[in-house]
Design an enzyme around this catalytic site. Structure first.
Site, PDB file in Angstrom:
ATOM      1  N   ASP A  54      46.170  42.795  32.356  1.00 31.83           N
ATOM      2  CA  ASP A  54      45.223  43.982  32.300  1.00 31.83           C
ATOM      3  C   ASP A  54      44.406  43.451  33.776  1.00 31.83           C
ATOM      4  OD1 ASP A  54      43.065  45.456  32.460  1.00 31.83           O
ATOM      5  OD2 ASP A  54      42.598  45.290  30.344  1.00 31.83           O
ATOM      6  N   ASP A 111      44.857  50.467  38.457  1.00 38.70           N
ATOM      7  CA  ASP A 111      44.806  49.972  36.978  1.00 38.70           C
ATOM      8  C   ASP A 111      46.096  49.679  36.470  1.00 38.70           C
ATOM      9  OD1 ASP A 111      43.728  49.099  34.720  1.00 38.70           O
ATOM     10  OD2 ASP A 111      43.742  50.937  33.857  1.00 38.70           O
TER      11      ASP A 111
END
Ligand SMILES: *[C@@H]1O[C@H](CO)[C@@H](O)[C@H](O)[C@H]1NC(C)=O
Ligand SMILES: *[C@@H]1O[C@H](CO)[C@@H](O)[C@H](O)[C@H]1NC(C)=O
Ligand SMILES: *[C@@H]1O[C@H](CO)[C@@H](O)[C@H](O)[C@H]1NC(C)=O
Length: 449
Positions: free
Chosen positions: A120, A329
């Site tokens: 992440d 992202d």
């Protein structure tokens, strides 16, 4: 700088996964010491893919993308600076909503305990479920770190600078003697939160050993979005892996995300300067002081074929006060534009492709795959860098193969959304280099699976 020996070992470790995938041996085999593969969470090499995927790539993507709205809510809460421990209903951890899109092998402790952590880049810290955690997943595929089995484990006291850096920290204002253990609460993924202690132990990544690495040891959790074996945050905050390994990796990393079609293969994570592509184009990395962990780029326009789509730049302009702009992202599946931007792109795309158009899940521009040859290339214009998306990053096919869909979308049910997100489907088979010390992001085409 890491020693040259380390460089050598590290470099060969990076080449190995590529060599292995072309040989006849099991591509998922790993001796645990030399593998920095990025594994799609539903692919064969992931422990979370219990059964071979029965459905199509489209089914898998739509299933994963169903969690995008939670992810976008979460990212919005980050940019709004409204991050606080969420009050969320306690749900059975077995009904996992979402376990992240990619996992990476990392080991903690001595002897090392292997975990498949979710990658992440929009989160700062590394955290894992610890043994005895209440509310953590009890699924067969879950794993927790057992501090008692590690000879190098230690807790971090509340009085340290590191504890002050841990986000959401609350230490008792009166300082007891000895000082209490550093603990913090954090929300994650839009519907989950946890309570953790800040601890230290040895982290092993491929052949690299990082001693005294600080991470969160989750003691209790609620919600459905917490990764079953922990999270590897590659954001820029002080607690992140990148920040803690500055002398080893110089604050630089890159990844190549594999195609969702490549069930057997994986992409790669390269930490540090060694082995990074020499020929790569860069765009400035923008910093939002209010939310320093997010990787913002300056998206200045979008072309569909040779047509530059007329866009209201208000929706693209970076604004550190509102958090508006565009980020890259790793936890969102489908690239999302704020609604007026998406609608303008869609309008131009539909003009150039023969309809009729239908909707499948999140995709609202599906058309007969027979017309695919006329589908225009989409180019994302960023400062100093035009990213022409490969067709496989622009179109996705229905299970039967009869329909092709534009694989992007508007931000669902949120007219006030300000953040555009360049997501996984549009990043596959690109190497994306994050160079925070030089404030730049590099992008190069690479076949990584
Ligand atoms: C974390 O949240 C729990 C439950 O709301 C609370 O009991 C605890 O005091 C909090 N801990 C910290 C460090 O804020
Ligand atoms: C983004 O690009 C536009 C157009 O070139 C420029 O005017 C603007 O200053 C850039 N924004 C940032 C934050 O660099
Ligand atoms: C762009 O959008 C903003 C916000 O909705 C609006 O105030 C402005 O009038 C728009 N500009 C143009 C040129 O349409």
């Amino acid at each position: 700088m890491a020693s040259s020996t380390l460089h050598f070992i590290f470099f060969s470790a990076l080449l190995l996964p590529f060599t292995l995938t072309t040989s006849t041996r099991d591509p998922c085999a790993s001796d645990g010491s030399d593998d920095l593969s990025i594994i799609p969470v539903n692919a064969k090499c992931s422990p979370f893919a219990a059964n071979p995927i029965s459905g199509s790539v489209m089914d898998t993507v739509l299933h994963m993308a169903s969690a995008d709205s939670h992810r976008l809510t979460y990212l919005s809460s980050l940019v709004a600076g409204k991050l606080k421990p969420a009050s969320v209903p306690i749900a059975s951890a077995n009904q996992l909503l979402h376990t992240g899109n990619y996992v990476v092998r990392a080991s903690l402790g001595t002897p090392s305990q292997l975990m498949f952590m979710v990658l992440d880049i929009s989160n700062d810290a590394v955290w894992v479920p610890c043994s005895g955690c209440s509310g953590c997943s009890t699924a067969a595929t879950a794993a927790s770190f057992a501090p008692k089995l590690s000879s190098t484990y230690s807790t971090v006291s509340c009085s340290t600078a590191q504890c002050t850096q841990a986000r959401g920290l609350t230490c008792p204002s009166s300082s007891p003697s000895p000082p209490s253990i550093c603990s913090f609460n954090q929300s994650y993924g839009g519907d989950s939160s946890f309570s953790a202690s800040l601890v230290q132990d040895t982290l092993t990544l491929a052949s690299d050993v990082v001693t005294g690495f600080s991470f969160g040891c989750i003691n209790s959790a609620s919600g459905k979005s917490l990764p079953q074996q922990g999270l590897m945050g590659l954001g820029r905050g002080p607690m992140s892996l990148i920040s803690q390994t500055g002398s080893l990796y110089s604050g630089v990393f890159s990844y190549c995300l594999p195609s969702f079609r490549s069930f057997y293969f994986s992409g790669s994570l390269k930490l540090g300067l060694a082995g990074q592509p020499r020929s790569i184009r860069y765009t400035p990395l923008l910093s939002n002081p209010r939310r320093p962990s997010l990787y913002y780029v300056n998206l200045t326009g979008v072309s569909v074929g040779s047509v530059q789509v007329p866009l209201n730049l208000t929706y693209l302009t970076f604004d550190s006060n509102t958090g508006a702009g565009t980020i890259i992202d790793s936890g969102t599946v489908i690239t999302r534009f704020v609604q007026p931007v998406y609608e303008a792109i869609r309008l131009e795309f539909r003009k150039q492709v023969k309809g009729p158009f239908s909707t499948m899940g999140a995709f609202d521009t599906c058309f007969a795959a027979d017309n695919e040859n006329v589908a225009p290339t989409i180019t994302l214009h960023m400062t100093s860098l035009d990213l022409k998306l490969p067709m496989e990053n622009t179109l996705i096919h229905s299970s039967a193969g009869t329909l092709a869909c534009l694989s992007m979308a508007g931000i669902p049910q949120n007219p006030n959304a300000v953040l555009n997100v360049i997501a996984n489907l549009q990043q596959q088979n690109l190497r994306i280099l994050f160079d925070a010390p030089n404030s730049r992001i590099g992008i190069a085409h690479e076949t990584c699976n």
